[in-house]
Motif scaffolding. Sequence first.
Motif, PDB file in Angstrom:
ATOM      1  N   ASP A  10       1.526   8.187  17.253  1.00  0.00           N
ATOM      2  CA  ASP A  10       1.184   9.503  16.679  1.00  0.00           C
ATOM      3  C   ASP A  10       2.284  10.058  15.781  1.00  0.00           C
ATOM      4  O   ASP A  10       2.616  11.240  15.845  1.00  0.00           O
ATOM      5  CB  ASP A  10       0.881  10.523  17.787  1.00  0.00           C
ATOM      6  N   TYR A  11       2.848   9.204  14.924  1.00  0.00           N
ATOM      7  CA  TYR A  11       3.902   9.647  14.015  1.00  0.00           C
ATOM      8  C   TYR A  11       3.471   9.523  12.555  1.00  0.00           C
ATOM      9  O   TYR A  11       2.651   8.682  12.201  1.00  0.00           O
ATOM     10  CB  TYR A  11       5.188   8.840  14.219  1.00  0.00           C
ATOM     11  N   LEU A  12       4.084  10.368  11.725  1.00  0.00           N
ATOM     12  CA  LEU A  12       3.999  10.276  10.273  1.00  0.00           C
ATOM     13  C   LEU A  12       5.329   9.713   9.795  1.00  0.00           C
ATOM     14  O   LEU A  12       6.392  10.200  10.184  1.00  0.00           O
ATOM     15  CB  LEU A  12       3.777  11.652   9.657  1.00  0.00           C
ATOM     16  N   ILE A  13       5.245   8.691   8.935  1.00  0.00           N
ATOM     17  CA  ILE A  13       6.425   8.159   8.261  1.00  0.00           C
ATOM     18  C   ILE A  13       6.067   8.130   6.781  1.00  0.00           C
ATOM     19  O   ILE A  13       5.170   7.400   6.373  1.00  0.00           O
ATOM     20  CB  ILE A  13       6.775   6.743   8.756  1.00  0.00           C
ATOM     21  N   SER A  14       6.740   8.952   5.999  1.00  0.00           N
ATOM     22  CA  SER A  14       6.412   9.034   4.575  1.00  0.00           C
ATOM     23  C   SER A  14       7.689   9.046   3.752  1.00  0.00           C
ATOM     24  O   SER A  14       8.571   9.887   3.954  1.00  0.00           O
ATOM     25  CB  SER A  14       5.603  10.300   4.281  1.00  0.00           C
ATOM     26  N   PHE A  49       0.514   7.246  10.783  1.00  0.00           N
ATOM     27  CA  PHE A  49       0.206   7.269   9.356  1.00  0.00           C
ATOM     28  C   PHE A  49       1.497   6.944   8.626  1.00  0.00           C
ATOM     29  O   PHE A  49       2.489   7.669   8.746  1.00  0.00           O
ATOM     30  CB  PHE A  49      -0.332   8.627   8.927  1.00  0.00           C
ATOM     31  N   ILE A  50       1.493   5.840   7.877  1.00  0.00           N
ATOM     32  CA  ILE A  50       2.699   5.360   7.210  1.00  0.00           C
ATOM     33  C   ILE A  50       2.418   5.302   5.715  1.00  0.00           C
ATOM     34  O   ILE A  50       1.461   4.658   5.282  1.00  0.00           O
ATOM     35  CB  ILE A  50       3.114   3.989   7.772  1.00  0.00           C
ATOM     36  N   ASN A  51       3.255   5.976   4.945  1.00  0.00           N
ATOM     37  CA  ASN A  51       3.069   6.092   3.505  1.00  0.00           C
ATOM     38  C   ASN A  51       4.386   5.707   2.824  1.00  0.00           C
ATOM     39  O   ASN A  51       5.325   6.490   2.788  1.00  0.00           O
ATOM     40  CB  ASN A  51       2.681   7.542   3.164  1.00  0.00           C
ATOM     41  N   MET A  52       4.422   4.488   2.300  1.00  0.00           N
ATOM     42  CA  MET A  52       5.654   3.972   1.709  1.00  0.00           C
ATOM     43  C   MET A  52       5.436   3.602   0.241  1.00  0.00           C
ATOM     44  O   MET A  52       4.333   3.198  -0.138  1.00  0.00           O
ATOM     45  CB  MET A  52       6.104   2.716   2.465  1.00  0.00           C
ATOM     46  N   TYR A  80      -4.766  11.099   7.358  1.00  0.00           N
ATOM     47  CA  TYR A  80      -4.830  10.056   8.378  1.00  0.00           C
ATOM     48  C   TYR A  80      -6.254   9.931   8.915  1.00  0.00           C
ATOM     49  O   TYR A  80      -6.780   8.824   9.062  1.00  0.00           O
ATOM     50  CB  TYR A  80      -3.850  10.366   9.515  1.00  0.00           C
ATOM     51  N   ASP A  81      -6.887  11.059   9.203  1.00  0.00           N
ATOM     52  CA  ASP A  81      -8.226  11.055   9.793  1.00  0.00           C
ATOM     53  C   ASP A  81      -9.244  10.302   8.938  1.00  0.00           C
ATOM     54  O   ASP A  81     -10.122   9.626   9.476  1.00  0.00           O
ATOM     55  CB  ASP A  81      -8.714  12.491  10.026  1.00  0.00           C
ATOM     56  N   ILE A  82      -9.127  10.410   7.612  1.00  0.00           N
ATOM     57  CA  ILE A  82     -10.127   9.760   6.749  1.00  0.00           C
ATOM     58  C   ILE A  82      -9.687   8.381   6.255  1.00  0.00           C
ATOM     59  O   ILE A  82     -10.438   7.705   5.574  1.00  0.00           O
ATOM     60  CB  ILE A  82     -10.498  10.648   5.538  1.00  0.00           C
ATOM     61  N   SER A  83      -8.475   7.971   6.598  1.00  0.00           N
ATOM     62  CA  SER A  83      -7.935   6.697   6.116  1.00  0.00           C
ATOM     63  C   SER A  83      -8.449   5.517   6.929  1.00  0.00           C
ATOM     64  O   SER A  83      -8.763   5.637   8.112  1.00  0.00           O
ATOM     65  CB  SER A  83      -6.405   6.698   6.191  1.00  0.00           C
ATOM     66  N   VAL A  92      -1.793   2.465   7.045  1.00  0.00           N
ATOM     67  CA  VAL A  92      -0.592   2.057   6.331  1.00  0.00           C
ATOM     68  C   VAL A  92      -0.874   1.994   4.833  1.00  0.00           C
ATOM     69  O   VAL A  92      -1.763   1.282   4.388  1.00  0.00           O
ATOM     70  CB  VAL A  92      -0.087   0.680   6.827  1.00  0.00           C
ATOM     71  N   LYS A  93      -0.077   2.743   4.080  1.00  0.00           N
ATOM     72  CA  LYS A  93      -0.078   2.670   2.614  1.00  0.00           C
ATOM     73  C   LYS A  93       1.281   2.092   2.243  1.00  0.00           C
ATOM     74  O   LYS A  93       2.305   2.702   2.499  1.00  0.00           O
ATOM     75  CB  LYS A  93      -0.247   4.052   1.983  1.00  0.00           C
TER      76      LYS A  93
END
Length: 170
Positions: free
Chosen positions: A134-138, A118-121, A93-96, A105-106
């Motif tokens: 401040d959530y991760l959704i992957s 940080f969203i990774n779908m 997330y920090d480098i995105s 968002v990916k």
Amino acid sequence: MESGDFLWNTGTFVWKNESIIKAYEKYLPEMAEVFEEGAVYFCTDKEAEFLVKAYSFIRNVSIDHGILEKSNEVFVVLGAFGWSDLGSWQNLYDISEKDNNNNSVKGKAMLYETSDCFINMPPNKLVVVQGLKDYLISDSGDVLLICKLDANSKYKEYVTDAKKIGENFI
């Protein structure tokens, strides 16, 4: 630390194949033997199956402890590489690249009142998110992970628990 008279191990290594194989044979012979027996599977359609089986037989030891700390043939190269440990979702997330609400968002997402996530779908799935910060959704296909982005120490626990519950899902 204040003196600045130290070096940081970034975990970036360079070696010749023959050198690292000899080091494994000398310092981790049981591990070298397992992988030597599987050489016939490398670069074939059975490689992945062999590696899963091989890793179940070997001791879990880092290359630092298993080889580097024992060898007299290890050298340090000084440099400023702009390195970042991508070992966690937080680091990714920090480098995105982020949007105006500091979301990375990916994939496809519709975000409402959502920030610092940080969203990774997968490309074939749309996620709709409302009210998170401040959530991760992957989504890895078999498992959808939703947790606080800074829960670095918990990710492995979540994955281990998921494997216990859904052996046939993961």
